[in-house]
Design a protein around this motif. Structure first.
Motif, PDB file in Angstrom:
ATOM      1  N   UNK A 193       0.755  -1.154  -0.019  1.00 47.98           N
ATOM      2  CA  UNK A 193       0.075  -0.041   0.050  1.00 47.98           C
ATOM      3  C   UNK A 193       0.779   1.152  -0.104  1.00 47.98           C
ATOM      4  N   UNK A 194       0.581   2.505  -0.562  1.00 44.10           N
ATOM      5  CA  UNK A 194       1.134   3.569  -0.503  1.00 44.10           C
ATOM      6  C   UNK A 194       0.497   4.686   0.397  1.00 44.10           C
ATOM      7  N   UNK A 195      -0.595   4.323   1.076  1.00 51.90           N
ATOM      8  CA  UNK A 195      -1.011   5.465   2.123  1.00 51.90           C
ATOM      9  C   UNK A 195      -1.087   4.653   3.402  1.00 51.90           C
ATOM     10  N   UNK A 196      -0.817   5.302   4.414  1.00 46.54           N
ATOM     11  CA  UNK A 196      -1.052   4.708   5.912  1.00 46.54           C
ATOM     12  C   UNK A 196      -2.318   4.345   6.359  1.00 46.54           C
ATOM     13  N   UNK A 197      -2.424   3.261   6.730  1.00 50.29           N
ATOM     14  CA  UNK A 197      -3.677   2.913   7.519  1.00 50.29           C
ATOM     15  C   UNK A 197      -3.568   2.155   8.866  1.00 50.29           C
ATOM     16  N   UNK A 198      -4.452   1.902   9.529  1.00 52.70           N
ATOM     17  CA  UNK A 198      -4.557   0.984  10.541  1.00 52.70           C
ATOM     18  C   UNK A 198      -4.648  -0.495  10.129  1.00 52.70           C
ATOM     19  N   UNK A 199      -5.746  -0.770   9.256  1.00 50.85           N
ATOM     20  CA  UNK A 199      -5.622  -1.968   8.670  1.00 50.85           C
ATOM     21  C   UNK A 199      -5.857  -2.072   7.190  1.00 50.85           C
ATOM     22  N   UNK A 200      -5.528  -2.787   6.640  1.00 54.24           N
ATOM     23  CA  UNK A 200      -5.646  -2.453   4.832  1.00 54.24           C
ATOM     24  C   UNK A 200      -6.305  -3.818   4.082  1.00 54.24           C
ATOM     25  N   UNK A 201      -7.136  -3.297   3.219  1.00 55.09           N
ATOM     26  CA  UNK A 201      -8.070  -4.250   2.208  1.00 55.09           C
ATOM     27  C   UNK A 201      -6.938  -5.052   1.360  1.00 55.09           C
ATOM     28  N   UNK A 202      -7.143  -6.123   1.239  1.00 54.15           N
ATOM     29  CA  UNK A 202      -6.197  -6.950   0.667  1.00 54.15           C
ATOM     30  C   UNK A 202      -6.311  -6.955  -0.698  1.00 54.15           C
ATOM     31  N   UNK A 203      -5.373  -6.993  -1.604  1.00 59.17           N
ATOM     32  CA  UNK A 203      -5.382  -6.746  -3.048  1.00 59.17           C
ATOM     33  C   UNK A 203      -5.145  -8.020  -3.988  1.00 59.17           C
ATOM     34  N   UNK A 204      -5.718  -8.015  -5.069  1.00 62.94           N
ATOM     35  CA  UNK A 204      -5.266  -9.161  -6.076  1.00 62.94           C
ATOM     36  C   UNK A 204      -4.204  -8.537  -6.971  1.00 62.94           C
ATOM     37  N   UNK A 205      -3.032  -9.115  -6.786  1.00 64.70           N
ATOM     38  CA  UNK A 205      -1.937  -9.024  -7.587  1.00 64.70           C
ATOM     39  C   UNK A 205      -2.239  -8.657  -9.211  1.00 64.70           C
ATOM     40  N   UNK A 206      -2.828  -9.642  -9.582  1.00 64.64           N
ATOM     41  CA  UNK A 206      -3.105  -9.642 -11.331  1.00 64.64           C
ATOM     42  C   UNK A 206      -4.219  -8.247 -11.395  1.00 64.64           C
ATOM     43  N   UNK A 207      -4.954  -8.302 -10.738  1.00 68.45           N
ATOM     44  CA  UNK A 207      -5.938  -6.834 -10.826  1.00 68.45           C
ATOM     45  C   UNK A 207      -5.206  -5.845 -10.832  1.00 68.45           C
ATOM     46  N   UNK A 208      -4.256  -5.842  -9.806  1.00 68.07           N
ATOM     47  CA  UNK A 208      -3.635  -4.367  -9.766  1.00 68.07           C
ATOM     48  C   UNK A 208      -2.623  -4.188 -10.784  1.00 68.07           C
ATOM     49  N   UNK A 209      -2.106  -5.252 -11.555  1.00 63.57           N
ATOM     50  CA  UNK A 209      -1.186  -5.189 -12.451  1.00 63.57           C
ATOM     51  C   UNK A 209      -1.801  -4.733 -13.462  1.00 63.57           C
ATOM     52  N   UNK A 210      -3.082  -5.148 -13.724  1.00 64.55           N
ATOM     53  CA  UNK A 210      -3.763  -5.048 -15.149  1.00 64.55           C
ATOM     54  C   UNK A 210      -4.175  -3.446 -15.022  1.00 64.55           C
ATOM     55  N   UNK A 211      -4.625  -3.043 -13.924  1.00 61.16           N
ATOM     56  CA  UNK A 211      -5.010  -1.763 -13.610  1.00 61.16           C
ATOM     57  C   UNK A 211      -4.150  -0.603 -13.887  1.00 61.16           C
ATOM     58  N   UNK A 212      -2.816  -1.050 -13.418  1.00 63.03           N
ATOM     59  CA  UNK A 212      -1.763  -0.128 -13.779  1.00 63.03           C
ATOM     60  C   UNK A 212      -0.907  -0.486 -14.828  1.00 63.03           C
ATOM     61  N   UNK A 213      -1.428  -1.154 -15.897  1.00 61.18           N
ATOM     62  CA  UNK A 213      -0.627  -1.763 -17.061  1.00 61.18           C
ATOM     63  C   UNK A 213       0.674  -1.964 -16.708  1.00 61.18           C
ATOM     64  N   UNK A 214       1.089  -2.928 -15.669  1.00 61.76           N
ATOM     65  CA  UNK A 214       2.427  -3.054 -15.240  1.00 61.76           C
ATOM     66  C   UNK A 214       2.826  -4.316 -16.071  1.00 61.76           C
ATOM     67  N   UNK A 215       4.046  -4.390 -16.444  1.00 57.92           N
ATOM     68  CA  UNK A 215       4.635  -5.473 -17.128  1.00 57.92           C
ATOM     69  C   UNK A 215       4.967  -6.665 -15.998  1.00 57.92           C
ATOM     70  N   UNK A 216       5.160  -6.017 -14.938  1.00 60.57           N
ATOM     71  CA  UNK A 216       5.706  -6.983 -13.873  1.00 60.57           C
ATOM     72  C   UNK A 216       5.098  -6.777 -12.501  1.00 60.57           C
ATOM     73  N   UNK A 217       4.553  -7.753 -11.815  1.00 58.59           N
ATOM     74  CA  UNK A 217       3.928  -7.334 -10.358  1.00 58.59           C
ATOM     75  C   UNK A 217       4.137  -8.956  -9.616  1.00 58.59           C
ATOM     76  N   UNK A 218       4.500  -8.671  -8.234  1.00 58.82           N
ATOM     77  CA  UNK A 218       4.466  -9.730  -7.142  1.00 58.82           C
ATOM     78  C   UNK A 218       4.427  -9.304  -6.145  1.00 58.82           C
ATOM     79  N   UNK A 219       4.055 -10.201  -5.079  1.00 59.01           N
ATOM     80  CA  UNK A 219       3.647  -9.958  -3.675  1.00 59.01           C
ATOM     81  C   UNK A 219       4.729  -9.748  -2.908  1.00 59.01           C
ATOM     82  N   UNK A 220       4.808  -9.070  -1.756  1.00 54.14           N
ATOM     83  CA  UNK A 220       6.237  -8.610  -1.030  1.00 54.14           C
ATOM     84  C   UNK A 220       5.966  -9.075   0.373  1.00 54.14           C
ATOM     85  N   UNK A 221       5.625  -8.068   1.323  1.00 50.58           N
ATOM     86  CA  UNK A 221       5.664  -8.128   2.451  1.00 50.58           C
ATOM     87  C   UNK A 221       4.634  -9.249   3.176  1.00 50.58           C
TER      88      UNK A 221
END
Length: 284
Positions: free
Chosen positions: A97-125
């Motif tokens: 995430x790029x904004x600080x919160x107490x608790x975060x909505x989980x994200x689907x890596x594939x959907x975020x990649x498509x939304x941002x037209x990313x060539x590469x995406x993967x899970x991290x922390x």
């Protein structure tokens, strides 16, 4: 002909056949993946990134055998390697995430990649899930996340991190073993689990095979190696990334969290990909 001669001939033919079957995959493999000086041959996708596709378990096992990378898992591994040039001036790295919160909505890596037209995406922390019975439950990252010049998630001393510096052309990257030792002039950071390779030396851990997400950095800090695969130990990951040319390497969250997306496609196939609160995308 005597029975003794026929029997000897039969065993010779069978022996030759067995030896041929054993050595043939290695010869084919060498022709397909190695040059005369036995360097890895990457399949070029664009000017900025290349891949080695070992999602076929038999090919992956041959790969490990050929390069003497020990694998004692009861099942053959399968994996996918990416080599990304960070010096591309049009490269954009996004940390979620790029904004600080107490608790975060989980994200689907594939959907975020498509939304941002990313060539590469993967899970991290890694993260703590709010409701373990709900795979899409909200969650809290465990470890450093730094984005938009802000600390989104606090560091954890025992864990490592991937950090990026903005350069005149693209980025450079480093792996920090202790998240509390991250320098102040970074552009962004994604926390993970443990460092597995340091100055080309593997760091020993208890042997445990699972689905893994790992990354490595070249000595000049301008090449990022990404490894995602099944039936791999930390030691396997370290040796594979070293083989690619990485000087340092670390682990991100693995298991059902592992999700590598290349050009809109999920690479490591799972019955189900868990949504995650933390991921990284590369756009260019």
């Amino acid at each position: 002909m005597s029975k003794k001669f026929l029997k000897s001939s039969f065993f010779i033919i069978i022996s030759v056949f067995i030896i041929s079957c054993k050595t043939l995959p290695h010869e084919n493999f060498k022709k397909a993946f190695l040059s005369e000086n036995e360097e890895l041959q990457w399949q070029k996708i664009s000017e900025d990134f290349s891949i080695i596709d070992m999602r076929n378990p038999k090919n992956a096992e041959t790969f490990l055998e050929f390069f003497s990378v020990k694998n004692t898992s009861k099942e053959n591994p399968s994996f996918f390697l990416v080599k990304l040039n960070l010096e591309n001036p049009s490269l954009k790295i996004n940390i979620f995430p790029n904004e600080k919160q107490e608790i975060y909505t989980t994200l689907n890596v594939k959907k975020i990649a498509k939304k941002n037209s990313a060539k590469i995406a993967f899970n991290t922390t890694p993260f703590q899930i709010q409701n373990k019975l709900n795979f899409n439950s909200k969650a809290k990252p465990v470890g450093i996340i730094y984005a938009n010049k802000n600390t989104i998630s606090e560091p954890v001393e025992k864990y490592s991190a991937l950090i990026f510096f903005k350069e005149q052309n693209g980025y450079s990257a480093e792996i920090i073993k202790n998240q509390n030792e991250i320098p102040k002039n970074i552009d962004s950071a994604a926390g993970g689990f443990f460092q597995i390779l340091d100055e080309y030396k593997t760091i020993p851990y208890k042997e445990f095979f699972d689905t893994r997400t790992s990354i490595g950095i070249s000595p000049n800090k301008k090449i990022l190696f990404i490894l995602a695969g099944k039936k791999l130990s930390y030691d396997n990951c370290a040796k594979l990334l070293k083989l690619c040319g990485a000087e340092t390497a670390m682990e991100f969250d693995g298991g059902s969290s592992t999700h590598l997306v290349i050009q809109g496609k999920s690479i490591i196939k799972e019955f189900f990909h868990r949504n995650v609160p933390a991921l990284i995308t590369f756009e260019f």
